[in-house]
Design a protein around this motif. Structure first.
Motif, PDB file in Angstrom:
ATOM      1  N   PHE A 119       3.981   7.306  -7.867  1.00 58.27           N
ATOM      2  CA  PHE A 119       4.411   5.997  -8.355  1.00 58.27           C
ATOM      3  C   PHE A 119       3.602   4.892  -7.698  1.00 58.27           C
ATOM      4  O   PHE A 119       3.174   3.923  -8.340  1.00 58.27           O
ATOM      5  CB  PHE A 119       5.902   5.807  -8.086  1.00 58.27           C
ATOM      6  CG  PHE A 119       6.450   4.537  -8.656  1.00 58.27           C
ATOM      7  CD1 PHE A 119       6.744   3.458  -7.824  1.00 58.27           C
ATOM      8  CD2 PHE A 119       6.646   4.389 -10.022  1.00 58.27           C
ATOM      9  CE1 PHE A 119       7.241   2.283  -8.340  1.00 58.27           C
ATOM     10  CE2 PHE A 119       7.131   3.210 -10.545  1.00 58.27           C
ATOM     11  CZ  PHE A 119       7.433   2.156  -9.706  1.00 58.27           C
ATOM     12  N   MET A 120       3.441   5.045  -6.358  1.00 57.90           N
ATOM     13  CA  MET A 120       2.692   4.030  -5.640  1.00 57.90           C
ATOM     14  C   MET A 120       1.268   3.950  -6.182  1.00 57.90           C
ATOM     15  O   MET A 120       0.731   2.873  -6.428  1.00 57.90           O
ATOM     16  CB  MET A 120       2.655   4.375  -4.143  1.00 57.90           C
ATOM     17  CG  MET A 120       1.861   3.368  -3.331  1.00 57.90           C
ATOM     18  SD  MET A 120       1.869   3.697  -1.593  1.00 57.90           S
ATOM     19  CE  MET A 120       0.593   4.892  -1.428  1.00 57.90           C
ATOM     20  N   LEU A 177       1.942  -3.132   2.143  1.00 58.04           N
ATOM     21  CA  LEU A 177       3.054  -3.807   1.484  1.00 58.04           C
ATOM     22  C   LEU A 177       2.917  -5.321   1.613  1.00 58.04           C
ATOM     23  O   LEU A 177       3.044  -6.073   0.652  1.00 58.04           O
ATOM     24  CB  LEU A 177       4.368  -3.352   2.127  1.00 58.04           C
ATOM     25  CG  LEU A 177       5.661  -3.804   1.458  1.00 58.04           C
ATOM     26  CD1 LEU A 177       5.789  -3.165   0.104  1.00 58.04           C
ATOM     27  CD2 LEU A 177       6.853  -3.435   2.322  1.00 58.04           C
ATOM     28  N   MET A 187       7.806  13.004  17.770  1.00 57.18           N
ATOM     29  CA  MET A 187       7.961  11.844  16.903  1.00 57.18           C
ATOM     30  C   MET A 187       8.166  12.314  15.482  1.00 57.18           C
ATOM     31  O   MET A 187       7.331  12.987  14.901  1.00 57.18           O
ATOM     32  CB  MET A 187       6.697  10.994  16.995  1.00 57.18           C
ATOM     33  CG  MET A 187       6.982   9.558  17.190  1.00 57.18           C
ATOM     34  SD  MET A 187       5.447   8.642  17.436  1.00 57.18           S
ATOM     35  CE  MET A 187       4.548   9.714  18.535  1.00 57.18           C
ATOM     36  N   GLU A 188       9.253  11.899  14.935  1.00 55.64           N
ATOM     37  CA  GLU A 188       9.565  12.325  13.580  1.00 55.64           C
ATOM     38  C   GLU A 188       8.738  11.527  12.610  1.00 55.64           C
ATOM     39  O   GLU A 188       8.484  10.326  12.813  1.00 55.64           O
ATOM     40  CB  GLU A 188      11.044  12.053  13.330  1.00 55.64           C
ATOM     41  CG  GLU A 188      11.794  13.258  12.806  1.00 55.64           C
ATOM     42  CD  GLU A 188      13.262  12.928  12.646  1.00 55.64           C
ATOM     43  OE1 GLU A 188      14.047  13.383  13.471  1.00 55.64           O
ATOM     44  OE2 GLU A 188      13.590  12.150  11.734  1.00 55.64           O
ATOM     45  N   ASN A 189       8.360  12.150  11.533  1.00 56.24           N
ATOM     46  CA  ASN A 189       7.687  11.392  10.475  1.00 56.24           C
ATOM     47  C   ASN A 189       8.699  10.530   9.761  1.00 56.24           C
ATOM     48  O   ASN A 189       9.664  11.024   9.203  1.00 56.24           O
ATOM     49  CB  ASN A 189       7.027  12.357   9.487  1.00 56.24           C
ATOM     50  CG  ASN A 189       5.636  12.735   9.955  1.00 56.24           C
ATOM     51  OD1 ASN A 189       5.075  12.094  10.826  1.00 56.24           O
ATOM     52  ND2 ASN A 189       5.090  13.790   9.389  1.00 56.24           N
ATOM     53  N   LYS A 190       8.432   9.240   9.799  1.00 56.25           N
ATOM     54  CA  LYS A 190       9.374   8.316   9.160  1.00 56.25           C
ATOM     55  C   LYS A 190       9.365   8.579   7.661  1.00 56.25           C
ATOM     56  O   LYS A 190       8.342   8.948   7.087  1.00 56.25           O
ATOM     57  CB  LYS A 190       8.909   6.898   9.452  1.00 56.25           C
ATOM     58  CG  LYS A 190       9.943   5.860   9.187  1.00 56.25           C
ATOM     59  CD  LYS A 190       9.530   4.509   9.745  1.00 56.25           C
ATOM     60  CE  LYS A 190      10.375   3.450   9.087  1.00 56.25           C
ATOM     61  NZ  LYS A 190       9.739   2.248   8.834  1.00 56.25           N
ATOM     62  N   SER A 245       6.925   9.740  -4.998  1.00 58.34           N
ATOM     63  CA  SER A 245       6.741   8.375  -4.482  1.00 58.34           C
ATOM     64  C   SER A 245       5.271   8.037  -4.384  1.00 58.34           C
ATOM     65  O   SER A 245       4.855   6.930  -4.711  1.00 58.34           O
ATOM     66  CB  SER A 245       7.433   8.215  -3.127  1.00 58.34           C
ATOM     67  OG  SER A 245       6.813   9.052  -2.174  1.00 58.34           O
ATOM     68  N   MET A 277       9.146   2.912   1.049  1.00 57.39           N
ATOM     69  CA  MET A 277       8.043   1.970   1.149  1.00 57.39           C
ATOM     70  C   MET A 277       7.045   2.190   0.014  1.00 57.39           C
ATOM     71  O   MET A 277       6.539   1.248  -0.563  1.00 57.39           O
ATOM     72  CB  MET A 277       7.332   2.180   2.488  1.00 57.39           C
ATOM     73  CG  MET A 277       6.211   1.219   2.603  1.00 57.39           C
ATOM     74  SD  MET A 277       5.936   0.421   4.125  1.00 57.39           S
ATOM     75  CE  MET A 277       6.948   1.141   5.280  1.00 57.39           C
ATOM     76  N   LYS A 278       6.781   3.448  -0.296  1.00 53.87           N
ATOM     77  CA  LYS A 278       5.813   3.719  -1.363  1.00 53.87           C
ATOM     78  C   LYS A 278       6.320   3.186  -2.688  1.00 53.87           C
ATOM     79  O   LYS A 278       5.555   2.621  -3.478  1.00 53.87           O
ATOM     80  CB  LYS A 278       5.571   5.222  -1.480  1.00 53.87           C
ATOM     81  CG  LYS A 278       4.815   5.809  -0.322  1.00 53.87           C
ATOM     82  CD  LYS A 278       4.326   7.198  -0.677  1.00 53.87           C
ATOM     83  CE  LYS A 278       4.089   8.022   0.558  1.00 53.87           C
ATOM     84  NZ  LYS A 278       3.824   9.410   0.224  1.00 53.87           N
ATOM     85  N   TYR A 279       7.605   3.362  -2.937  1.00 58.62           N
ATOM     86  CA  TYR A 279       8.158   2.827  -4.183  1.00 58.62           C
ATOM     87  C   TYR A 279       8.040   1.312  -4.189  1.00 58.62           C
ATOM     88  O   TYR A 279       7.725   0.697  -5.204  1.00 58.62           O
ATOM     89  CB  TYR A 279       9.623   3.246  -4.361  1.00 58.62           C
ATOM     90  CG  TYR A 279       9.768   4.657  -4.898  1.00 58.62           C
ATOM     91  CD1 TYR A 279      10.292   5.685  -4.108  1.00 58.62           C
ATOM     92  CD2 TYR A 279       9.376   4.956  -6.199  1.00 58.62           C
ATOM     93  CE1 TYR A 279      10.407   6.961  -4.590  1.00 58.62           C
ATOM     94  CE2 TYR A 279       9.479   6.242  -6.692  1.00 58.62           C
ATOM     95  CZ  TYR A 279       9.999   7.241  -5.891  1.00 58.62           C
ATOM     96  OH  TYR A 279      10.111   8.518  -6.374  1.00 58.62           O
ATOM     97  N   ALA A 280       8.300   0.732  -3.018  1.00 58.55           N
ATOM     98  CA  ALA A 280       8.211  -0.736  -2.920  1.00 58.55           C
ATOM     99  C   ALA A 280       6.811  -1.205  -3.248  1.00 58.55           C
ATOM    100  O   ALA A 280       6.609  -2.140  -4.027  1.00 58.55           O
ATOM    101  CB  ALA A 280       8.621  -1.189  -1.522  1.00 58.55           C
ATOM    102  N   ILE A 281       5.835  -0.511  -2.641  1.00 61.16           N
ATOM    103  CA  ILE A 281       4.448  -0.895  -2.923  1.00 61.16           C
ATOM    104  C   ILE A 281       4.154  -0.751  -4.409  1.00 61.16           C
ATOM    105  O   ILE A 281       3.512  -1.610  -5.033  1.00 61.16           O
ATOM    106  CB  ILE A 281       3.467  -0.042  -2.080  1.00 61.16           C
ATOM    107  CG1 ILE A 281       3.593  -0.420  -0.603  1.00 61.16           C
ATOM    108  CG2 ILE A 281       2.033  -0.270  -2.548  1.00 61.16           C
ATOM    109  CD1 ILE A 281       2.657   0.335   0.303  1.00 61.16           C
ATOM    110  N   LEU A 329       8.712   7.666   4.365  1.00 64.51           N
ATOM    111  CA  LEU A 329       7.927   6.580   3.794  1.00 64.51           C
ATOM    112  C   LEU A 329       8.192   6.369   2.321  1.00 64.51           C
ATOM    113  O   LEU A 329       7.637   5.458   1.721  1.00 64.51           O
ATOM    114  CB  LEU A 329       6.438   6.897   3.992  1.00 64.51           C
ATOM    115  CG  LEU A 329       5.995   6.855   5.462  1.00 64.51           C
ATOM    116  CD1 LEU A 329       4.606   7.444   5.601  1.00 64.51           C
ATOM    117  CD2 LEU A 329       6.026   5.434   5.963  1.00 64.51           C
ATOM    118  N   ASN A 330       9.004   7.209   1.726  1.00 63.01           N
ATOM    119  CA  ASN A 330       9.185   7.110   0.268  1.00 63.01           C
ATOM    120  C   ASN A 330       9.657   5.741  -0.209  1.00 63.01           C
ATOM    121  O   ASN A 330       9.087   5.212  -1.161  1.00 63.01           O
ATOM    122  CB  ASN A 330      10.137   8.197  -0.223  1.00 63.01           C
ATOM    123  CG  ASN A 330       9.512   9.558  -0.075  1.00 63.01           C
ATOM    124  OD1 ASN A 330       8.307   9.670   0.034  1.00 63.01           O
ATOM    125  ND2 ASN A 330      10.336  10.589  -0.050  1.00 63.01           N
TER     126      ASN A 330
END
Lengths: 453, 347, 145
Positions: free
Chosen positions: C18-19, B239, A1-4, C15, A9-13, A6-7
């Protein structure tokens, strides 16, 4: 399983959190005020719905419908029919009226017999008071029917205020239709429409008196939603919402009693009178009003006008009862002995005013006796103040003004704590009237003498 | 194959904890309907915090209660904000719980030995309703007071336990200061304890029993992707939580909380009505003869709790439960909406 | 082969940073608001001058207790001098009382002792008793709170 990845998403948060921060910053500067009064939720019954549907359809009585929705009646499911369909006992004047409504039972006008269904106590109280006699008092006056009907029965003039006593009483005179707000009726403005002007400027006198000024400057904070009997329930509790000065209902509708009555009444006459000198003056005034036992009209006036309409207190007990009630009211704020003394003072000034009045009446009556005044066919050969302005000569107009305008202000101004009105618009005017009447009478007599030669 | 450094190195505490709670989570949990589980949880956290904050000012004694709520709303700095968040969160939580229940029902997520999840969830739902009632009563405005009278009366109507329940809730024959303090106790101590136990149980049940598989029994079960709970799924939840917070904060600023008139035991308010989530049941009881209505409600609650077992029983006998469930939930949503709107609009 | 500056861990760090920054602003403010809600503002209430009485009304040699809008005060007169002491002990806030025999203020909580001028002479109190200003307008004595 590849690590998705997440960057994003982190910026979004991160960004959303900053937006949250901005929102919370604004929160810190926000404040809220107490919400406005909530419009009550009307309870529309089946019967009321019928009326409303048709009226709304036809675009009729929109104001009435709006007002009704604001009323306590609508909250409790009391709709159009409870009032506009007359119950048993309604005066014939209303039941005989024609109606444009499809439901032929409906009447435009409402009598207090309908209100009595729920407000039994208040209607009964009202019936004991002067407001209830207002219409019959008007009708029993001798010159009422000489004026155009629009003024009287048409309710455009005298009838417009005296209608409060029509058809067993019109409850919407003070808490107006269709909102029927008790709060409205407790405020002095409710009384102002009728209790103002020429012969009874209580509104003008009150509103410039100290009591009225306190109302004007602080009254917007007073709690008029409270029942009158609860205003001074805790007599020593200090609150900005407790009235600091009386309004009309404080003194004239003590504890919410709808039977308005005072000791002196509108005419400032009473019987019996212990003060003999005063009685002489009073007898002259009564003579001037045509209220006497030695004529048919005089008897009629006593039996059909004065007595049934309670135009004066005719026993010592009745007069004292009303005086005691008033002293009790004054004592809610003032000392009792002070109140007694102040009211007694006014009693004294009534006597002084009556003295002037009696002299004036005497002078004019003398002119009648000596046939020096024009008297057309239907004219009684004596002073009749109840003719009001239906008099022929200037001197009689002056006399009627002296009685109905100036004498009124002397005692009404004094009772309503307005020194200026009492003196300059009352006493001073009476003095002027008297001197003018004297002079005019003198002139008439001189003319007559010269003509006789 | 050579052993990597990672395998040999001692894992840090953080990693150990993550490993412990780590779970592979099916990808369908990324879709919108499946966010309806985390949303009530976040809302509950908000309710817990804002509720605790308000206990610093609230006084659970009849006249003082209303005054303290009034002070919170109008006088105390940011009081309106805390109270507003609390009120909005309640409404959103019950709404999202209802939607969550519909989703679970349609997807029959209680199957595959997941009945316990359903039972705990049902417990959470009814506890939330109890929270709603007790919390509403604490404001002690006229609607609160008469609501207390009516609901405790309804509780008293229940067979066998009714009278005792009424006395228990009211702390006496009539609604009094004892009623208020009991509801306060329930709302701030007993019910939070209960719901935290139930929520923990519910989440543990899902964690330990796993997620029910997607797809009907007739269609072939598609193999779907999985993703890790931490950090992927946790971030998604994070989120959504931030978005929820922004939404709540903004809405509270636009529509700050209001307060009705003070409780008047002598006069019923004309606008006494239950909060929207009780409106449907309230309407039901008013239109159906009382005893039949109450009986129907009790029957509904029993069937509600027992449904997974009924499902199991009927599935074994060959009934297409997918169709049944979709029909039932459609009907339930429609009836609930109609009854609720009917009560609220009240023409 | 060139050096590829595509550093996965650096992107991740950025990231994450920033989060974290955003979250600390957002959630931080939220918790600050909660804290502000809990801490009521302190209202300084200055009343001004309050009349205690006539000069002759205040007994000589004794300490008269007063309470004026929450302030607990002892007014001490010796001959012509009047002093108003706050009864709040400077140690930990208990109320002191006047012991007439010894002409001292005694605090019962930890046995703090002040002399008749309010100076702390024994026990834990770190400083003398606070005073309120006394004014005289003619024969009348006022205290400022």
């Amino acid at each position: 399983m590849e690590n998705k990845n997440l960057n994003p998403m982190k910026y979004a948060i991160g960004i959303l959190s900053i937006i949250l921060f901005l929102a919370l910053t604004i929160v810190g500067y926000t404040g809220i005020r107490a919400s406005k009064e909530e419009v009550p939720r009307p309870n529309i019954t089946q019967k009321a719905k019928k009326c409303l549907d048709c009226h709304i359809d036809k675009g009729l009585t929109k104001g009435a419908i709006r007002d009704w929705k604001l009323s306590k009646h609508s909250e409790k499911g009391i709709g159009c029919n409870e009032c506009h369909i007359p119950v048993k006992g309604t005066p014939e004047r209303i039941t005989n009226m024609a109606t444009a409504c499809e439901n032929k039972e409906v009447r435009r006008e409402v009598s207090s017999t309908n209100c009595k269904q729920c407000h039994d106590e208040k209607v009964k109280e009202f019936a004991k008071g002067k407001h209830a006699f207002a219409w019959s008092a008007l009708e029993s006056q001798p010159t009422t029917h000489m004026q155009p009907w629009q003024i009287m029965a048409g309710e455009k003039g005298c009838g417009g205020c005296h209608k409060i006593g029509r058809d067993e009483g019109q409850c919407d005179s003070c808490h107006t239709r269709h909102r029927f707000s008790a709060q409205e009726a407790r405020k002095p403005e409710a009384c102002a429409t009728c209790h103002m002007g020429f012969d009874h400027p209580q509104w003008e006198m009150y509103s410039t008196s100290k009591h009225g000024v306190i109302y004007a400057t602080e009254g917007d904070k007073w709690d008029f939603t409270k029942k009158i009997k609860d205003w001074y329930k805790e007599p020593l509790k200090a609150s900005f919402s407790t009235p600091r000065a009386p309004v009309c209902v404080t003194c004239h509708m003590q504890e919410g009693d709808h039977g308005v009555m005072t000791s002196w009444g509108f005419l400032a006459l009473r019987l019996p009178e212990e003060d003999e000198e005063w009685m002489k003056y009073r007898a002259k005034i009564m003579q001037g009003l045509g209220v006497k036992l030695d004529s048919d009209e005089g008897k009629r006036r006593i039996m059909e006008m004065v007595v049934p309409n309670q135009m004066a207190r005719l026993t010592k007990e009745d007069w004292q009862k009303e005086r005691d009630k008033m002293i009790k009211v004054c004592s809610q704020c003032h000392g009792e002995s002070w109140a007694k003394d102040e009211l007694k003072k006014v009693d004294g000034i009534i006597k002084e005013a009556d003295k002037l009045m009696a002299e004036a009446i005497d002078i004019v009556q003398g002119l009648y006796k000596d046939k020096l005044l024009p008297t057309p066919k239907d004219y009684p050969p004596n002073v009749d103040l109840l003719r009001y302005y239906e008099v022929q000569s200037e001197i009689e107009q002056k006399l009627y003004f002296m009685f109905l305008e100036h004498r009124m202000r002397v005692f009404q101004g004094a009772f309503h704590a307005n020194p200026d009105y009492m003196h300059w618009y009352g006493w001073a005017e009476m003095k002027r009237d008297l001197s003018e009447i004297r002079e005019e009478a003198g002139k008439l007599r001189k003319e007559h003498k010269l003509a006789a030669r | 194959m050579a052993i990597t450094i990672e395998e040999v190195k001692e894992k840090s505490l953080k990693d150990k904890i993550i490993d412990y709670i780590q779970e592979d989570v099916p990808d369908h949990l990324y879709t919108w309907p499946y966010t309806l589980g985390a949303i009530p949880l976040v809302l509950f956290a908000i309710l817990l915090i804002t509720g605790i904050l308000m206990t610093f000012y609230y006084i659970p004694y009849p006249d003082r209660a209303y005054e303290s709520v009034r002070d919170i709303t109008y006088s105390i700095y940011l009081g309106w904000f805390i109270r507003g968040m609390h009120k909005l969160a309640v409404n959103l939580m019950i709404l999202s719980l209802l939607l969550h229940m519909v989703r679970v029902f349609i997807t029959r997520a209680y199957k595959d030995n997941g009945e316990v999840k359903w039972l705990l969830g049902a417990g959470i739902f009814f506890t939330s309703l109890a929270f709603g009632f007790t919390g509403y009563s604490l404001v002690y405005d006229n609607v609160s007071y008469w609501g207390m009278v009516v609901v405790t009366n309804m509780a008293g109507e229940l067979p066998v336990v009714g009278k005792t329940l009424l006395l228990l809730l009211r702390g006496g024959e009539e609604v009094s200061e004892f009623t208020l303090i009991r509801l306060y106790d329930l709302h701030t101590k007993l019910l939070p304890l209960l719901i935290i136990v139930l929520i923990t149980g519910h989440i543990l049940a899902v964690r330990l029993l796993g997620f029910a598989k997607l797809g009907t029994d007739l269609k072939s079960v598609p193999t779907e992707g999985m993703h890790k709970f931490f950090p992927e799924h946790a971030m998604e939840v994070g989120l959504i939580s931030i978005c929820l917070l922004i939404f709540i904060v903004d809405i509270v600023m636009l529509f700050p909380p209001t307060l009705g008139t003070a409780a008047n035991p002598l006069e019923v308010a004309s606008n006494v009505s239950p909060p929207w989530y009780f409106s449907a049941v309230y309407k039901w009881i008013t239109i159906v003869p009382r005893d039949a209505g109450l009986f129907a409600v009790m029957l509904f609650i029993i069937l509600f709790f027992a449904y997974p077992y009924i499902d199991r029983f009927l599935s074994k006998r060959g009934t297409d439960m997918w169709r049944v469930n979709i029909t039932i939930s459609a009907a339930a949503v429609i009836v609930f909406t109609i009854l609720t709107l009917w009560e609220i609009v009240r023409v | 082969m060139g050096v590829i500056h595509d550093n996965l861990s650096r992107r991740k760090f950025l990231s994450s940073a920033f989060m974290t920054l955003g979250l600390s602003f957002g959630l931080g403010t939220l918790f600050i608001r909660f804290g502000q809600f809990l801490t009521p503002e302190k209202k300084e209430k200055r009343i001004g001058e309050v009349l205690i009485g006539n000069f002759t009304d205040i007994p000589d040699g004794a300490a008269t207790p007063l309470e004026i809008s929450g302030n607990k005060i002892l007014v001490v007169r010796s001959k012509d001098r009047i002093t108003a002491f706050s009864r709040i002990c400077t140690d930990l806030g208990c109320l002191v009382s006047w012991d007439a025999a010894r002409e001292q203020f005694i605090c019962p909580c930890h046995q703090g002792v002040y002399d008749k001028n309010g100076k702390n002479i024994a026990g834990p109190p770190p400083r003398p008793l606070d005073r309120f200003e006394i004014l005289a307008k003619g024969e009348n004595v006022y205290i400022r709170v």
